[in-house]
Each structure stands twice: as C-alpha cells, then as structure tokens.
Design a protein around this motif. Sequence first.
Motif, PDB file in Angstrom:
ATOM      1  N   LEU A 299       0.845  -1.190   0.000  1.00 42.56           N
ATOM      2  CA  LEU A 299       0.000   0.000   0.000  1.00 42.56           C
ATOM      3  C   LEU A 299       0.881   1.239   0.000  1.00 42.56           C
ATOM      4  O   LEU A 299       1.995   1.204   0.535  1.00 42.56           O
ATOM      5  CB  LEU A 299      -0.905   0.013   1.234  1.00 42.56           C
ATOM      6  N   PHE A 300       0.403   2.320  -0.580  1.00 49.13           N
ATOM      7  CA  PHE A 300       1.202   3.543  -0.582  1.00 49.13           C
ATOM      8  C   PHE A 300       0.294   4.770  -0.534  1.00 49.13           C
ATOM      9  O   PHE A 300      -0.867   4.736  -0.947  1.00 49.13           O
ATOM     10  CB  PHE A 300       2.120   3.606  -1.809  1.00 49.13           C
ATOM     11  N   LEU A 301       0.877   5.858  -0.004  1.00 50.34           N
ATOM     12  CA  LEU A 301       0.234   7.168   0.016  1.00 50.34           C
ATOM     13  C   LEU A 301       1.290   8.189  -0.372  1.00 50.34           C
ATOM     14  O   LEU A 301       2.298   8.346   0.321  1.00 50.34           O
ATOM     15  CB  LEU A 301      -0.337   7.473   1.407  1.00 50.34           C
ATOM     16  N   PHE A 302       1.071   8.860  -1.481  1.00 51.14           N
ATOM     17  CA  PHE A 302       2.035   9.812  -2.033  1.00 51.14           C
ATOM     18  C   PHE A 302       1.457  11.214  -1.923  1.00 51.14           C
ATOM     19  O   PHE A 302       0.323  11.472  -2.345  1.00 51.14           O
ATOM     20  CB  PHE A 302       2.338   9.458  -3.497  1.00 51.14           C
ATOM     21  N   GLY A 303       2.227  12.153  -1.355  1.00 50.55           N
ATOM     22  CA  GLY A 303       1.773  13.523  -1.186  1.00 50.55           C
ATOM     23  C   GLY A 303       2.586  14.500  -2.005  1.00 50.55           C
ATOM     24  O   GLY A 303       3.822  14.412  -2.045  1.00 50.55           O
ATOM     25  N   SER A 304       1.917  15.443  -2.654  1.00 50.68           N
ATOM     26  CA  SER A 304       2.603  16.441  -3.484  1.00 50.68           C
ATOM     27  C   SER A 304       1.783  17.729  -3.488  1.00 50.68           C
ATOM     28  O   SER A 304       0.636  17.761  -3.018  1.00 50.68           O
ATOM     29  CB  SER A 304       2.800  15.922  -4.914  1.00 50.68           C
ATOM     30  N   HIS A 305       2.388  18.780  -4.065  1.00 51.39           N
ATOM     31  CA  HIS A 305       1.711  20.081  -4.136  1.00 51.39           C
ATOM     32  C   HIS A 305       2.265  20.855  -5.331  1.00 51.39           C
ATOM     33  O   HIS A 305       3.484  20.971  -5.504  1.00 51.39           O
ATOM     34  CB  HIS A 305       1.956  20.874  -2.847  1.00 51.39           C
ATOM     35  N   ASN A 306       1.368  21.366  -6.181  1.00 49.08           N
ATOM     36  CA  ASN A 306       1.766  22.260  -7.266  1.00 49.08           C
ATOM     37  C   ASN A 306       0.596  23.190  -7.586  1.00 49.08           C
ATOM     38  O   ASN A 306      -0.476  23.093  -6.981  1.00 49.08           O
ATOM     39  CB  ASN A 306       2.223  21.469  -8.510  1.00 49.08           C
ATOM     40  N   LYS A 307       0.816  24.069  -8.527  1.00 51.62           N
ATOM     41  CA  LYS A 307      -0.193  25.083  -8.833  1.00 51.62           C
ATOM     42  C   LYS A 307      -1.436  24.466  -9.461  1.00 51.62           C
ATOM     43  O   LYS A 307      -2.571  24.879  -9.172  1.00 51.62           O
ATOM     44  CB  LYS A 307       0.418  26.119  -9.792  1.00 51.62           C
ATOM     45  N   LYS A 308      -1.239  23.442 -10.301  1.00 52.84           N
ATOM     46  CA  LYS A 308      -2.366  22.821 -10.990  1.00 52.84           C
ATOM     47  C   LYS A 308      -3.176  21.931 -10.047  1.00 52.84           C
ATOM     48  O   LYS A 308      -4.407  21.911 -10.094  1.00 52.84           O
ATOM     49  CB  LYS A 308      -1.850  21.993 -12.171  1.00 52.84           C
ATOM     50  N   ARG A 309      -2.463  21.192  -9.179  1.00 52.37           N
ATOM     51  CA  ARG A 309      -3.122  20.291  -8.218  1.00 52.37           C
ATOM     52  C   ARG A 309      -2.566  20.566  -6.816  1.00 52.37           C
ATOM     53  O   ARG A 309      -1.658  19.883  -6.356  1.00 52.37           O
ATOM     54  CB  ARG A 309      -2.899  18.828  -8.612  1.00 52.37           C
ATOM     55  N   PRO A 310      -3.115  21.548  -6.137  1.00 59.67           N
ATOM     56  CA  PRO A 310      -2.598  21.878  -4.789  1.00 59.67           C
ATOM     57  C   PRO A 310      -3.046  20.841  -3.751  1.00 59.67           C
ATOM     58  O   PRO A 310      -4.127  20.252  -3.860  1.00 59.67           O
ATOM     59  CB  PRO A 310      -3.223  23.247  -4.508  1.00 59.67           C
ATOM     60  N   ASN A 311      -2.181  20.636  -2.741  1.00 59.23           N
ATOM     61  CA  ASN A 311      -2.477  19.728  -1.619  1.00 59.23           C
ATOM     62  C   ASN A 311      -3.006  18.382  -2.129  1.00 59.23           C
ATOM     63  O   ASN A 311      -4.154  18.007  -1.898  1.00 59.23           O
ATOM     64  CB  ASN A 311      -3.495  20.367  -0.662  1.00 59.23           C
ATOM     65  N   ASN A 312      -2.148  17.681  -2.799  1.00 61.57           N
ATOM     66  CA  ASN A 312      -2.536  16.479  -3.530  1.00 61.57           C
ATOM     67  C   ASN A 312      -2.100  15.217  -2.789  1.00 61.57           C
ATOM     68  O   ASN A 312      -0.984  15.128  -2.280  1.00 61.57           O
ATOM     69  CB  ASN A 312      -1.886  16.504  -4.922  1.00 61.57           C
ATOM     70  N   LEU A 313      -2.999  14.228  -2.726  1.00 56.65           N
ATOM     71  CA  LEU A 313      -2.698  12.907  -2.171  1.00 56.65           C
ATOM     72  C   LEU A 313      -3.048  11.847  -3.199  1.00 56.65           C
ATOM     73  O   LEU A 313      -4.102  11.925  -3.849  1.00 56.65           O
ATOM     74  CB  LEU A 313      -3.506  12.648  -0.895  1.00 56.65           C
ATOM     75  N   ILE A 314      -2.168  10.850  -3.341  1.00 56.30           N
ATOM     76  CA  ILE A 314      -2.428   9.709  -4.218  1.00 56.30           C
ATOM     77  C   ILE A 314      -2.349   8.454  -3.365  1.00 56.30           C
ATOM     78  O   ILE A 314      -1.295   8.121  -2.830  1.00 56.30           O
ATOM     79  CB  ILE A 314      -1.426   9.636  -5.381  1.00 56.30           C
ATOM     80  N   ILE A 315      -3.484   7.770  -3.221  1.00 51.30           N
ATOM     81  CA  ILE A 315      -3.551   6.536  -2.442  1.00 51.30           C
ATOM     82  C   ILE A 315      -3.684   5.368  -3.413  1.00 51.30           C
ATOM     83  O   ILE A 315      -4.400   5.456  -4.411  1.00 51.30           O
ATOM     84  CB  ILE A 315      -4.732   6.583  -1.439  1.00 51.30           C
ATOM     85  N   GLY A 316      -2.958   4.299  -3.146  1.00 54.10           N
ATOM     86  CA  GLY A 316      -2.982   3.168  -4.064  1.00 54.10           C
ATOM     87  C   GLY A 316      -2.491   1.898  -3.411  1.00 54.10           C
ATOM     88  O   GLY A 316      -2.074   1.872  -2.255  1.00 54.10           O
ATOM     89  N   ARG A 317      -2.534   0.807  -4.185  1.00 55.20           N
ATOM     90  CA  ARG A 317      -2.071  -0.493  -3.704  1.00 55.20           C
ATOM     91  C   ARG A 317      -1.390  -1.249  -4.828  1.00 55.20           C
ATOM     92  O   ARG A 317      -1.585  -0.947  -6.019  1.00 55.20           O
ATOM     93  CB  ARG A 317      -3.232  -1.310  -3.138  1.00 55.20           C
ATOM     94  N   MET A 318      -0.582  -2.232  -4.443  1.00 53.98           N
ATOM     95  CA  MET A 318       0.219  -3.006  -5.376  1.00 53.98           C
ATOM     96  C   MET A 318      -0.302  -4.441  -5.479  1.00 53.98           C
ATOM     97  O   MET A 318      -0.921  -4.960  -4.549  1.00 53.98           O
ATOM     98  CB  MET A 318       1.680  -3.049  -4.915  1.00 53.98           C
ATOM     99  N   PHE A 319      -0.017  -5.046  -6.604  1.00 52.87           N
ATOM    100  CA  PHE A 319      -0.243  -6.481  -6.789  1.00 52.87           C
ATOM    101  C   PHE A 319       0.978  -7.049  -7.496  1.00 52.87           C
ATOM    102  O   PHE A 319       1.295  -6.642  -8.615  1.00 52.87           O
ATOM    103  CB  PHE A 319      -1.516  -6.744  -7.606  1.00 52.87           C
ATOM    104  N   ASP A 320       1.695  -7.928  -6.807  1.00 56.86           N
ATOM    105  CA  ASP A 320       2.933  -8.509  -7.333  1.00 56.86           C
ATOM    106  C   ASP A 320       3.951  -7.398  -7.640  1.00 56.86           C
ATOM    107  O   ASP A 320       4.617  -7.411  -8.673  1.00 56.86           O
ATOM    108  CB  ASP A 320       2.645  -9.364  -8.570  1.00 56.86           C
ATOM    109  N   TYR A 321       4.012  -6.409  -6.730  1.00 59.77           N
ATOM    110  CA  TYR A 321       4.941  -5.267  -6.814  1.00 59.77           C
ATOM    111  C   TYR A 321       4.703  -4.404  -8.055  1.00 59.77           C
ATOM    112  O   TYR A 321       5.613  -3.745  -8.553  1.00 59.77           O
ATOM    113  CB  TYR A 321       6.395  -5.738  -6.772  1.00 59.77           C
ATOM    114  N   HIS A 322       3.476  -4.389  -8.551  1.00 54.66           N
ATOM    115  CA  HIS A 322       3.080  -3.501  -9.644  1.00 54.66           C
ATOM    116  C   HIS A 322       1.804  -2.777  -9.226  1.00 54.66           C
ATOM    117  O   HIS A 322       0.960  -3.343  -8.517  1.00 54.66           O
ATOM    118  CB  HIS A 322       2.848  -4.274 -10.950  1.00 54.66           C
ATOM    119  N   VAL A 323       1.656  -1.541  -9.667  1.00 53.23           N
ATOM    120  CA  VAL A 323       0.513  -0.718  -9.257  1.00 53.23           C
ATOM    121  C   VAL A 323      -0.785  -1.340  -9.772  1.00 53.23           C
ATOM    122  O   VAL A 323      -0.929  -1.614 -10.960  1.00 53.23           O
ATOM    123  CB  VAL A 323       0.663   0.727  -9.775  1.00 53.23           C
ATOM    124  N   LEU A 324      -1.721  -1.573  -8.837  1.00 50.69           N
ATOM    125  CA  LEU A 324      -3.021  -2.147  -9.194  1.00 50.69           C
ATOM    126  C   LEU A 324      -4.075  -1.041  -9.309  1.00 50.69           C
ATOM    127  O   LEU A 324      -4.667  -0.844 -10.360  1.00 50.69           O
ATOM    128  CB  LEU A 324      -3.434  -3.174  -8.135  1.00 50.69           C
TER     129      LEU A 324
END
Length: 304
Positions: free
Chosen positions: A87-112
């Motif tokens: 499982l992962f949670l990635f946080g970023s911030h820019n002008k186009k997408r401010p205060n951004n979070l990307i939540i996701g999970r893996m299957f066999d070490y590849h993004v599902l």
Amino acid sequence: LIYCYRKPKTKRAKRFLEKREPKLKENTKNAMLIKGGNANLTVTEVLKDIYAVKKPFAVLYKKKNITRPFEDQTSLEFFSKKSDCSLFLFGSHNKKRPNNLIIGRMFDYHVLDMIELGIEKFVSLKDVKNSKCPEGTKPMLIFAGDMFDVNEEYRRLKSLLIDFFRGPSVPSIRLAGLEYVLHFTALDGKIYMRSYKVLLKKSGCKIPRIELEEMGPSLDLVMRRTHLASDDLYKLSLKQPKALKPKKKKNISHDVFGTTYGRIHMQKQDLSKLQTRKMKGLKKRPAEKSAEDGGVSPKKSKSG
C-alpha cells in the motif's frame, strides 16, 4: 518480467527471503508514505498523521522524492519491493493540483489501483486537544453515502480505504478494544474523513453508553484522477488458493435464520427385533414362541 534469483549465502538472508515468499495466510499489509519533491507543510503534516494512525504497519520516507505516479510508476514499484509494502500514500503540491494525495495499492509489486485526492480542509492530530488512542489500535471503519455503492470509482475507493486502514486480522474482539472509529462520508462530490475515540460510559445496565469524542485527523477530500485496474486483473488479485477455500459439507443446509439442518442416511432396520416397553399385553403367547422356535410344542403340565 524475469527476475534473477540468487541463492542466499547466509541464514539471515535465507530467513529474509522466506518472509517474503507467498504464504497461505499473508502478513498484515504494510503501507509506505512518500513525500513528493514539492510537498508543502499541509501535505507533510497529513502524511505524518496518517503514519501515526497506521503505525506500526507503515514506513514514512522523510526525504523528498521527485516522481509523478500517474506518468511513471517505476519508482513506486522499486520502493514497494525494497520495503515490502503493498500500500502507498504519495503527497505532493503544485499550482495545478494543490495539496494532492495519491492513495494506491500493489499487486505482485506492480501498481493495481491508484486514486488521486485533493485536500480542501485539514485538522491535525495535535490541533485537537483530546486524549489519543494507543499505537496499533485496530479501527472500526464506517462508510456513509450512496456513492460508495452506486459509483464504480467510489466503490473502488471504499475497497482501497478498507485495505489501507483495516489493520491485522484478529480471531476475536473484546468490548474494551473497540475504542477507535474512522468515519468516511461521501456527499456532494466530496469525501469527509473523521476519526473518533469511543468512550464507554456507565448506563446502569450491562451494556455501556457509548459516546464519540473527536480525536483527529480530519480531512475534507475531493476526488481528482483515477487509475483503476481492469476487471480481469482485479479478479486475479482477489484469487485465493484452494487450501483456504472452505470445503463444502454434504447433506447440510441453512435456512434464512441461520439454522443448520443435516440429513442422515441409515440402513433399513429390522423392526421385529425392536425392544419395546415390557407390558403384559405385549408379551408373546406360547404358540407364537413355539412357531419362532421351529414348531416344538411346550411341555404339558402334569395332571394332578
């Protein structure tokens, strides 16, 4: 993809590889929390609070990582294999997408699955001056809103949030252990995340009176981009080994109320040899006994 397998040279390396081998009962899923190259203070605080909620099944990367998950996923897959996190949670911030979070999970070490969420409002753990739950407390998850059952993207988000926050599987639960609630509400295109501490108060009977006290963190989120797995790949990720599937028991059925009914097959019984209640009216007559013994008449009594 073909990976080169190296034979471990030490016992420690052998144990390390054995822990990562596929098992019938998998370990509790770990999550990695990664900070983007241009993450601001709000995103950093969100990652810290989610890490505090998720501990000890989480890894927090403090250094900034310049990557864009929706364009290039190789760095996420590398970190996933390195830290053994699905499982992962990635946080970023820019002008186009401010205060951004990307939540996701893996299957066999590849993004599902991968869903991008925007933070519109945030209240940190330290901003709420109430008592907190101890580390590693398993939360109760509550989902409110029809969108979690109607919309496919929200349905997949619900599955992803359950996977992320549910914690270890336990065989039994005691009442005093139910002290943490995570509540997700989908309303008007937004997702509201609230966390509460359960207080058990005296009620004058065996069942205590329950009160919820806001604990933090709380987030107001809006869904942005999504990267969902195909139906075939998603079905493959849910596949269970045959050893874990419950064996079907023959001649057993259940009704709508959960009552179990069983059917028993018996051989044909000889009812002539069935022992009945001993009564004078059920005793056999001398003629019946002689017929059973082969026709030999009983001895006559001597005449006086």
